[in-house]
Design a protein around this motif. Structure first.
Motif, PDB file in Angstrom:
ATOM      1  N   ARG A 141       0.855  -1.091  -0.012  1.00 40.58           N
ATOM      2  CA  ARG A 141       0.038  -0.075  -0.056  1.00 40.58           C
ATOM      3  C   ARG A 141       0.994   1.260  -0.033  1.00 40.58           C
ATOM      4  NH1 ARG A 141      -3.913  -3.005   3.643  1.00 40.58           N
ATOM      5  NH2 ARG A 141      -2.940  -2.018   5.517  1.00 40.58           N
ATOM      6  N   VAL A 187      -8.587  11.056  -5.077  1.00 39.40           N
ATOM      7  CA  VAL A 187      -9.586   9.862  -5.152  1.00 39.40           C
ATOM      8  C   VAL A 187      -8.924   8.941  -5.975  1.00 39.40           C
ATOM      9  CG1 VAL A 187     -11.780   9.116  -6.384  1.00 39.40           C
ATOM     10  CG2 VAL A 187     -11.671  11.358  -5.059  1.00 39.40           C
ATOM     11  N   LEU A 222     -15.270 -11.585   1.914  1.00 42.56           N
ATOM     12  CA  LEU A 222     -16.472 -10.962   1.308  1.00 42.56           C
ATOM     13  C   LEU A 222     -16.833 -11.068   0.024  1.00 42.56           C
ATOM     14  CD1 LEU A 222     -16.732  -7.358   3.182  1.00 42.56           C
ATOM     15  CD2 LEU A 222     -17.863  -9.075   3.745  1.00 42.56           C
ATOM     16  N   ASP A 253      -1.829   3.361   9.439  1.00 43.15           N
ATOM     17  CA  ASP A 253      -2.279   2.038   8.394  1.00 43.15           C
ATOM     18  C   ASP A 253      -2.101   0.857   9.139  1.00 43.15           C
ATOM     19  OD1 ASP A 253      -2.987   0.802   6.077  1.00 43.15           O
ATOM     20  OD2 ASP A 253      -1.105   1.079   5.122  1.00 43.15           O
ATOM     21  N   LEU A 254      -3.311  -0.080   8.988  1.00 42.65           N
ATOM     22  CA  LEU A 254      -3.364  -1.197  10.103  1.00 42.65           C
ATOM     23  C   LEU A 254      -2.966  -2.657   9.242  1.00 42.65           C
ATOM     24  CD1 LEU A 254      -6.745  -0.566  11.900  1.00 42.65           C
ATOM     25  CD2 LEU A 254      -4.465   0.039  12.725  1.00 42.65           C
ATOM     26  N   GLU A 269      -6.164   6.632   5.281  1.00 38.22           N
ATOM     27  CA  GLU A 269      -6.224   6.986   3.825  1.00 38.22           C
ATOM     28  C   GLU A 269      -7.076   6.148   3.081  1.00 38.22           C
ATOM     29  OE1 GLU A 269      -2.091   7.729   3.125  1.00 38.22           O
ATOM     30  OE2 GLU A 269      -2.264   9.660   3.658  1.00 38.22           O
ATOM     31  N   ILE A 270      -6.986   4.909   3.441  1.00 39.33           N
ATOM     32  CA  ILE A 270      -7.684   3.860   2.772  1.00 39.33           C
ATOM     33  C   ILE A 270      -8.518   2.985   3.737  1.00 39.33           C
ATOM     34  CG2 ILE A 270      -6.170   3.975   0.745  1.00 39.33           C
ATOM     35  CD1 ILE A 270      -6.035   0.821   1.523  1.00 39.33           C
ATOM     36  N   VAL A 271      -9.724   2.417   3.188  1.00 40.65           N
ATOM     37  CA  VAL A 271     -10.378   1.483   3.898  1.00 40.65           C
ATOM     38  C   VAL A 271     -10.623   0.478   2.877  1.00 40.65           C
ATOM     39  CG1 VAL A 271     -12.677   0.854   5.108  1.00 40.65           C
ATOM     40  CG2 VAL A 271     -11.505   2.984   5.629  1.00 40.65           C
ATOM     41  N   ASP A 272      -9.999  -0.685   3.149  1.00 39.28           N
ATOM     42  CA  ASP A 272     -10.313  -1.785   2.033  1.00 39.28           C
ATOM     43  C   ASP A 272     -11.308  -2.661   2.533  1.00 39.28           C
ATOM     44  OD1 ASP A 272      -8.892  -3.470   3.778  1.00 39.28           O
ATOM     45  OD2 ASP A 272      -7.300  -3.787   2.789  1.00 39.28           O
ATOM     46  N   SER A 273     -11.599  -3.838   1.976  1.00 44.52           N
ATOM     47  CA  SER A 273     -12.853  -4.724   2.411  1.00 44.52           C
ATOM     48  C   SER A 273     -12.551  -5.397   3.734  1.00 44.52           C
ATOM     49  CB  SER A 273     -12.743  -5.647   1.225  1.00 44.52           C
ATOM     50  OG  SER A 273     -11.961  -6.650   1.066  1.00 44.52           O
ATOM     51  N   PHE A 274     -11.185  -5.378   4.107  1.00 46.50           N
ATOM     52  CA  PHE A 274     -10.790  -6.126   5.370  1.00 46.50           C
ATOM     53  C   PHE A 274     -11.376  -5.277   6.380  1.00 46.50           C
ATOM     54  CE2 PHE A 274      -8.469  -8.013   8.712  1.00 46.50           C
ATOM     55  CZ  PHE A 274      -8.419  -9.366   8.184  1.00 46.50           C
ATOM     56  N   THR A 289      -6.303   1.001  -2.702  1.00 44.24           N
ATOM     57  CA  THR A 289      -7.334   0.392  -2.212  1.00 44.24           C
ATOM     58  C   THR A 289      -7.397  -1.184  -3.244  1.00 44.24           C
ATOM     59  OG1 THR A 289      -8.668   1.975  -1.238  1.00 44.24           O
ATOM     60  CG2 THR A 289      -9.762  -0.231  -1.594  1.00 44.24           C
ATOM     61  N   LEU A 295     -12.250  -0.453  -9.278  1.00 40.92           N
ATOM     62  CA  LEU A 295     -11.458   0.738  -9.059  1.00 40.92           C
ATOM     63  C   LEU A 295     -10.407   1.014 -10.103  1.00 40.92           C
ATOM     64  CD1 LEU A 295     -11.230  -0.425  -5.179  1.00 40.92           C
ATOM     65  CD2 LEU A 295     -12.764   1.322  -6.166  1.00 40.92           C
ATOM     66  N   THR A 319      -6.333   6.862  -3.962  1.00 37.64           N
ATOM     67  CA  THR A 319      -7.207   6.049  -3.046  1.00 37.64           C
ATOM     68  C   THR A 319      -7.642   4.624  -3.286  1.00 37.64           C
ATOM     69  OG1 THR A 319      -7.967   8.061  -1.889  1.00 37.64           O
ATOM     70  CG2 THR A 319      -9.105   6.158  -1.148  1.00 37.64           C
ATOM     71  N   LYS A 320      -8.427   4.961  -4.759  1.00 37.02           N
ATOM     72  CA  LYS A 320      -8.726   3.671  -5.455  1.00 37.02           C
ATOM     73  C   LYS A 320      -7.618   2.526  -5.876  1.00 37.02           C
ATOM     74  CE  LYS A 320     -12.933   5.915  -7.744  1.00 37.02           C
ATOM     75  NZ  LYS A 320     -13.502   6.336  -8.926  1.00 37.02           N
ATOM     76  N   THR A 325     -14.422   5.451  -2.784  1.00 40.94           N
ATOM     77  CA  THR A 325     -13.776   4.279  -3.209  1.00 40.94           C
ATOM     78  C   THR A 325     -14.536   2.843  -2.473  1.00 40.94           C
ATOM     79  OG1 THR A 325     -11.615   5.336  -3.018  1.00 40.94           O
ATOM     80  CG2 THR A 325     -11.530   3.074  -3.003  1.00 40.94           C
ATOM     81  N   ARG A 375     -15.027  -4.675   6.610  1.00 41.13           N
ATOM     82  CA  ARG A 375     -15.885  -5.849   7.108  1.00 41.13           C
ATOM     83  C   ARG A 375     -15.492  -5.723   8.793  1.00 41.13           C
ATOM     84  NH1 ARG A 375     -14.536 -12.272   6.363  1.00 41.13           N
ATOM     85  NH2 ARG A 375     -12.365 -11.624   6.769  1.00 41.13           N
ATOM     86  N   GLU A 429      -6.534  -5.047  -1.703  1.00 38.81           N
ATOM     87  CA  GLU A 429      -7.252  -6.223  -2.123  1.00 38.81           C
ATOM     88  C   GLU A 429      -6.429  -7.323  -2.836  1.00 38.81           C
ATOM     89  OE1 GLU A 429     -10.292  -6.485  -0.772  1.00 38.81           O
ATOM     90  OE2 GLU A 429     -10.442  -4.487  -0.343  1.00 38.81           O
ATOM     91  N   ALA A 458     -12.662  10.694  -0.237  1.00 40.12           N
ATOM     92  CA  ALA A 458     -12.243   9.897  -1.249  1.00 40.12           C
ATOM     93  C   ALA A 458     -12.163   8.185  -0.758  1.00 40.12           C
ATOM     94  CB  ALA A 458     -10.705  10.134  -1.380  1.00 40.12           C
ATOM     95  N   VAL A 459     -12.195   8.206   0.522  1.00 38.28           N
ATOM     96  CA  VAL A 459     -12.561   6.923   1.175  1.00 38.28           C
ATOM     97  C   VAL A 459     -13.662   6.606   1.085  1.00 38.28           C
ATOM     98  CG1 VAL A 459     -12.641   5.497   3.221  1.00 38.28           C
ATOM     99  CG2 VAL A 459     -10.669   6.863   2.840  1.00 38.28           C
TER     100      VAL A 459
END
Lengths: 140, 123
Positions: free
Chosen positions: A26, A41, A107, B21-22, B54-59, A48, A117, A44-45, B90, B62, A52, B86-87
């Motif tokens: 990341r 934006v 998910l 960032d986790l 700055e981002i939140v992904d599917s993990f 992200t 994205l 960020t996309k 996305t 969830r 994934e 922006a988060v």
């Protein structure tokens, strides 16, 4: 499959073997996206999507590599990342690309969501040999 | 490495501010720690501040949905505050609309939301 890199634009290769490596990917993609002046934006996309796919490489591919760098064509620049593993591959690509379908405990948004994205998304997989996913986000 | 994120208590509300960032394991630790602390501190509400993310992904997405569901089962309510525009864009494009998660634009609005009766704070 042809690599997205132009001559002289050799990407850096990063290992994806542990959970901490996903965090590093990341950060790498963020730095490249800023270098290419992607909008906030779009940055960020792209980050992200990379998160994934790196997690997929780790979870489903059993680890692998990510090659990341700047790409350019005649008129624009962008960030590209190639996720490669030597895992079990994907038997049914259409199914794997469906929102909500997962072979693990996730998910089911990783592949399908990542495709939405980014600008370019290519998936190459051979059951029993592995999976390669290439993504590109172009600066506007 | 499995860092733990501090959980602060203000009255009957637990406050978590995610500042970096986790890693996935840290996300899972937070989920468990919050469930434990809701019961241990008899908390009525949980506020998770993600304004630094700055981002939140599917993990992570969830985890937010799971914490909201866990707190509901434990008779508490969760509000996620401070999501960057922006988060949000996305997350929705990724396919995660966080339907069951209550949100507020900032900490102050989040705390106000928790003070209102449950019926008006559910959305």
């Amino acid at each position: 499959m042809t690599a997205p890199w132009a001559a002289g634009d050799d990407p850096q290769v990063y290992s994806v073997a542990r959970s901490a490596d996903v965090v590093q990917i990341r950060q790498v993609i963020r730095a490249l996206a800023q270098q290419c002046r992607l909008s906030l934006v779009d940055q960020t996309k792209m980050i992200t999507a990379a998160s994934e796919l790196a997690r997929n490489t780790l979870t489903y591919g059993g680890g692998g590599t990510v090659s990341a760098g700047v790409v350019s064509d005649a008129s624009k620049r962008g960030v590209a990342a190639v996720f490669e593993d030597s895992g079990p591959g994907i038997a049914d690509v259409d199914q794997a690309m469906t929102d909500g379908w997962t072979s693990g405990g996730g998910l089911g948004l990783g592949l399908s969501g990542a495709r939405r994205l980014v600008d370019d998304f290519r998936l190459h997989t051979v059951p029993g040999e592995g999976t390669t996913v290439t993504i590109i986000k172009w600066a506007r | 490495m499995s860092d733990r994120i501090p959980i602060l208590r203000i009255g009957d509300i637990l406050l978590v501010s995610v500042q970096f960032d986790l890693e996935d394991q840290t996300v899972l630790n937070l989920q468990e720690d919050l469930a434990e602390q809701i019961v241990a501190k008899s908390a009525q509400g949980v506020v998770i501040d993600i304004s630094a993310l700055e981002i939140v992904d599917s993990f992570v997405g969830r985890m937010l949905a799971t914490v909201a569901a866990i707190s509901r089962v434990l008779d508490a309510r969760t509000v996620v505050v401070g999501m960057r525009p922006a988060v949000a864009i996305t997350l929705v494009e990724l396919g995660l609309s966080l339907g069951g998660v209550s949100t507020a634009l900032d900490l102050e609005k989040g705390l106000a939301k928790l003070r209102r009766p449950a019926s008006s704070a559910s959305q």
